[in-house]
Design a protein around this motif. Sequence first.
Motif, PDB file in Angstrom:
ATOM      1  N   ILE A 112       0.873  -1.168   0.000  1.00 48.80           N
ATOM      2  CA  ILE A 112       0.000   0.000   0.000  1.00 48.80           C
ATOM      3  C   ILE A 112       0.915   1.224   0.000  1.00 48.80           C
ATOM      4  N   SER A 113       1.069   1.830  -1.181  1.00 53.91           N
ATOM      5  CA  SER A 113       1.971   2.977  -1.329  1.00 53.91           C
ATOM      6  C   SER A 113       1.347   4.269  -0.818  1.00 53.91           C
ATOM      7  N   TYR A 114       0.014   4.374  -0.966  1.00 54.38           N
ATOM      8  CA  TYR A 114      -0.671   5.585  -0.527  1.00 54.38           C
ATOM      9  C   TYR A 114      -2.131   5.233  -0.245  1.00 54.38           C
ATOM     10  N   LEU A 115      -2.677   5.793   0.826  1.00 53.88           N
ATOM     11  CA  LEU A 115      -4.077   5.583   1.160  1.00 53.88           C
ATOM     12  C   LEU A 115      -4.596   6.775   1.946  1.00 53.88           C
ATOM     13  N   ASP A 116      -5.667   7.370   1.440  1.00 57.51           N
ATOM     14  CA  ASP A 116      -6.397   8.363   2.225  1.00 57.51           C
ATOM     15  C   ASP A 116      -7.892   8.092   2.010  1.00 57.51           C
ATOM     16  N   ASP A 117      -8.744   9.023   2.381  1.00 53.82           N
ATOM     17  CA  ASP A 117     -10.190   8.782   2.281  1.00 53.82           C
ATOM     18  C   ASP A 117     -10.681   8.638   0.844  1.00 53.82           C
ATOM     19  N   ASP A 118      -9.943   9.181  -0.120  1.00 50.92           N
ATOM     20  CA  ASP A 118     -10.419   9.219  -1.503  1.00 50.92           C
ATOM     21  C   ASP A 118      -9.560   8.472  -2.512  1.00 50.92           C
TER      22      ASP A 118
END
Length: 139
Positions: A112-118
């Motif tokens: 998982i390189s990047y994760l936010d709400d969107d």
Amino acid sequence: FEVGRWDFVFDTEGDLGTGLIKGLLESPSPVVQPVFDLKDVRMEVAGSETIRIVVATQALGRPCDLVLTTSFRPDASDPEGTMAWERFEGITLAGAELPVPDAWKRERPLEISYLDDDMLIARGNGGEPHVLLRDQGSP
């Protein structure tokens, strides 16, 4: 992953999971199109351990979704918490379970390189990015 529907916006991996299916969506065969119409590819996350890749289709004008189910578990040996394992669990077509070839019964690393709400950026074992955006109507 965050619970909800995620739409694939970029995926270069040419495997059954999404790359091959996206290729079919972008360049449908003129022979297959009238009989089997590919509409959409999305990821649905209903809990912390199950992921469904839904290929929304129509066969002869009737809904006939193809669903690939995988399990997801964090890699306990990763101190940063960005690595996980994804395992192919099954496939259904229009609700009917299909036989799974032994070659598909495998686990692969997923970063998982990047994760936010969107937005979500994940990388498979080849390093190619899967970029997904959360559907705005999703919880």
